[in-house]
Design an enzyme around this catalytic site. Structure first.
Site, PDB file in Angstrom:
ATOM      1  N   HIS A 464      76.903  89.545  20.996  1.00 42.60           N
ATOM      2  CA  HIS A 464      77.887  88.662  20.373  1.00 42.60           C
ATOM      3  C   HIS A 464      79.064  88.388  21.321  1.00 42.60           C
ATOM      4  CE1 HIS A 464      76.465  90.524  16.272  1.00 42.60           C
ATOM      5  NE2 HIS A 464      75.585  89.673  16.778  1.00 42.60           N
ATOM      6  N   PRO A 465      78.799  87.934  22.546  1.00 43.71           N
ATOM      7  CA  PRO A 465      79.921  87.691  23.456  1.00 43.71           C
ATOM      8  C   PRO A 465      80.744  86.486  23.006  1.00 43.71           C
ATOM      9  CG  PRO A 465      77.891  86.867  24.438  1.00 43.71           C
ATOM     10  CD  PRO A 465      77.506  87.569  23.164  1.00 43.71           C
TER      11      PRO A 465
END
Length: 547
Positions: A464-465
Site C-alpha cells: 500500500h505505498p
C-alpha cells in the site's frame, strides 16, 4: 498524437480520470507502458498470488536494504499492465475511515474531508451486499465499479467474526458504511466470479467512445514550456496535451516522472544533472505503507482450502472457474475482515485484519503443516516515513525506494500489541473446534524481544505505498500538489493517484486511489459534488475502552 488531456498511467486513478473526462466530451490520450490484462491469472480472483509475482504484469520494484528489518530488500509490486495495480492486487475494497479524510483536510487538503469524499465513493460503485448485511444508503447503486462479497460458506470465515464478537469487539455489517470498527464481511472488486479492475470499470467503456486513445509507451518526462506542461516525451514519440497532463503513474513512478521533468528537490535534481523547473522538496518524500504479519494456526480438522493445494485440486478449481466462474477460484478468499483499536484513547481503528482460511504466504507457498488458517495483522498508521529518489537521470532505470519501515518505537509497540490481540481472538471458543497449534510466530515466542525478532524477519508489506506527492496548501513548502491535484509551481500538470495522500488511509488503498481519480476529474472539469452529511459511527467510550 494530440488530445485535450494526456493521462500517464492506466491504473486505478488514471482509468477513472480518463472515463470522466471522456464522459464530459473531452478527448484523452492514456499512456501505459504495461501490456494486456487478458489471461486467466489476472481474471481469476483465487489466483491472486500469481500476477503480482509475474514480471509480465509487475514492475518488479524492490526496496533498498531496510535498516530496521534486518537489511531485507522487500518486494514492492506495482502493476505494469492495463488496469495498473487494480489488475494484480488482492481485490480488497476498503474506502478508509471517515477520520482518515478529516485528517487529510486538517493537514491542508481542503475539500477532502469525509463529507467531501463520500459522494465520490457513492458515485463510483455499484454495491452488491450478497445478503451479508449493511445499510445500502451508505453505498453506491449505479457506479462503474462493481463491488461484491464472497459466499462466506467456509466455517472458518464465520468463526473469525464470531471469535471477534466473543473477544468483546463489535460486529459490523459493512465496514465501508456507517461503522468501520469491528468484525464482518469483506468487500471485493469481483463481479460474476471475475476480477473487476479499474480497466474493466472505467477504461474499457471509455475506449469504446471515440474520445479516448490508448498509447503504449514509457513516459520519459513531462515536456515543460515556459513553466507549463504541454505533453509527454515517450522516447520515440511525443504526445501533446492541449489543456493538461495528468500523472497517475503510481506513488513510485509519479514522483520519479516529476523529478525527471525538473520538478522536485533542487539539490537532488542537480546531483543528476537535471535542470530545475520547480524546486519542490516534497517530491518523493513522505512515503508510507502498511506492514503486516501473518499469524498462522494449524487446523485440527480438514476445513481449510489446503485440500485444493495440490495438482489435482488446483486443476479442479481452475477448470470449474474457467467453465462456470464459480467455486473457490471465484473469490479472493479474503471474506472476513476486522478493524479494531489497539488501546483505549485511540479514537478510531488502527489495526486491520485480513482473515484467510488457509495458511499460505503471499508468494503462494503453503505452510508445511497442511490444513490451517491465518490472520494478517498490522498497524494502520505507522509514523515511519521513507522516500522515493532517483538512481540516475535515465528514465529506464528504476528509482531508489526506501520505506524506512519500523523506524520508531511506536511501530514496534503497535505491532506487538497487534500480535497479542490476534492470539486472544484465536483463543476464543469459536475456534476451539478448529485450532491445533500456532505455526507463526509459534506459541513459545512471547517476550517483546522474541516478537520483535519475528516481525523483523517475517513482516511483509501489504503493498500500500502512497504519499510521495503530498496534497496540501499552496504555501506549504513540503506539499507537491494543491487540493485540486495541481502541481504547485507549474501550470497544466496534475497528479491523480495514491501519491497525493497526505497520510495513509485505513485498510487497502485501491478504493481511495480510484476515488482520488474520480474527484480530481471533477476538479479538472471545474465541478464538485455537494458534500454529504452522513455521520459515521465512533466508539462512544473510545477514550476509556479498547473494545
Amino acid at each position: 498524437m494530440k488530445a485535450d488531456y494526456v493521462v500517464v498511467g492506466a491504473g486505478s486513478g488514471g482509468c477513472a480520470v480518463a472515463y470522466r473526462l471522456a464522459e464530459a466530451g473531452k478527448s484523452v490520450i492514456v499512456v501505459e507502458f504495461g501490456g494486456s490484462d487478458a489471461g486467466p491469472f489476472i481474471q481469476m480472483p483465487g489466483a491472486l498470488s500469481y500476477p503480482m509475482n509475474m514480471s509480465r504484469y509487475d514492475w518488479g520494484f524492490a526496496t533498498e536494504p531496510e535498516p530496521h528489518m534486518g537489511g531485507r530488500r522487500m518486494a514492492t509490486p506495482r502493476g505494469k499492465v492495463i488496469g495498473g495495480s487494480s489488475s494484480i492486487n488482492g481485490m480488497i475494497y476498503v474506502r478508509g475511515h471517515a477520520r482518515d479524510f478529516d485528517t487529510w483536510r486538517d493537514m491542508g487538503a481542503d475539500g477532502w474531508g469525509y463529507a467531501d469524499v463520500l459522494p465520490y465513493y457513492k458515485r463510483m460503485e455499484t454495491w452488491h451486499d450478497g445478503g451479508h448485511g449493511g445499510d445500502a444508503s451508505w453505498r453506491g447503486t449505479d457506479g462503474p465499479l462493481h463491488v461484491s462479497r464472497g459466499r462466506r460458506d467456509n466455517p472458518l470465515v464465520q468463526a473469525f467474526v464470531e471469535a471477534g464478537r466473543q473477544a468483546g469487539y463489535p460486529v459490523t455489517g459493512d465496514y465501508n458504511g456507517h461503522q468501520q470498527e469491528g468484525f464482518g464481511p469483506f468487500d471485493m472488486t469481483v463481479w460474476k466470479g471475475a476480477r473487476f479492475s479499474a480497466a474493466k470499470a472505467y477504461l474499457n467503456p471509455a475506449l469504446q467512445s471515440s474520445r479516448v486513445r490508448l498509447v503504449r509507451g514509457l513516459a520519459h518526462r513531462v515536456i515543460m514550456q515556459d513553466g507549463r506542461a504541454t505533453g509527454v516525451d515517450l522516447g520515440d514519440q511525443v504526445v501533446t496535451a492541449r489543456h493538461e497532463v495528468i500523472l497517475a503513474a503510481s506513488s513510485i513512478n509519479s514522483p520519479k516522472l516529476l523529478m525527471l521533468s525538473g520538478i522536485g528537490p533542487a539539490a537532488h535534481l542537480a546531483e543528476h544533472g537535471i535542470e530545475v523547473i520547480a524546486d519542490r522538496p516534497g517530491v518523493g518524500q513522505n512515503l508510507q505503507d502498511h506492514l503486516e504479519l501473518y499469524v498462522q494456526m494449524a487446523a485440527s480438522q480438514p476445513v481449510s482450502l489446503y485440500k485444493y493445494w495440490n495438482l489435482l485440486g488446483k486443476a479442479y478449481v481452475g477448470a470449474r472457474w474457467l467453465l462456470t466462474r464459480t467455486g473457490p477460484g471465484a473469490s479472493n478468499q479474503f471474506e472476513s475482515a476486522g478493524f479494531i483499536r489497539s488501546a483505549a484513547g485511540v479514537d478510531y481503528p488502527d489495526l486491520q485484519y485480513h482473515f484467510l482460511p488457509i495458511a499460505v504466504r503471499y508468494d503462494g507457498q503453503a505452510a508445511p503443516e497442511g490444513h490451517g488458517f491465518q490472520a494478517h495483522v498490522g498497524p494502520m498508521r505507522s509514523p515511519s516515513r521513507g522516500a522515493v529518489t532517483l538512481r540516475s537521470a535515465n528514465p529506464l532505470e528504476p528509482p531508489r525506494i526506501l520505506f524506512n519501515y519500523m523506524s520508531t518505537e511506536k511501530d514496534w509497540q503497535d505491532f506487538r500489541t497487534g500480535i497479542r490481540l490476534t492470539r486472544e481472538i484465536f483463543a476464543q471458543d469459536a475456534f476451539k473446534p478448529y485450532v491445533s497449534h500456532e505455526i507463526q510466530p509459534g506459541a513459545d515466542v512471547q517476550s517483546d524481544d522474541e516478537l520483535d525478532a519475528v516481525i523483523r524477519e517475517h513482516a511483509e508489506s501489504a503493498y500500500h505505498p502512497c504519499g510521495t506527492c503530498r496534497m496540501g496548501r499552496a504555501d506549504d513548502p513540503m506539499a507537491v500538489v494543491d487540493p485540486e491535484g495541481r502541481v504547485i509551481g507549474v501550470e497544466g500538470l496534475r497528479v491523480a493517484d495514491s501519491s497525493v495522500f497526505p497520510q495513509i488511509t485505513n485498510g487497502n488503498l485501491n478504493a481511495p486511489s480510484i476515488m482520488t481519480g474520480e474527484k480530481i476529474s471533477d476538479h479538472i472539469l471545474g465541478r464538485r459534488l455537494p458534500p454529504a452529511n452522513d455521520v459515521p459511527w465512533m466508539h462512544p467510550n473510545w477514550q476509556t475502552e479498547q473494545r
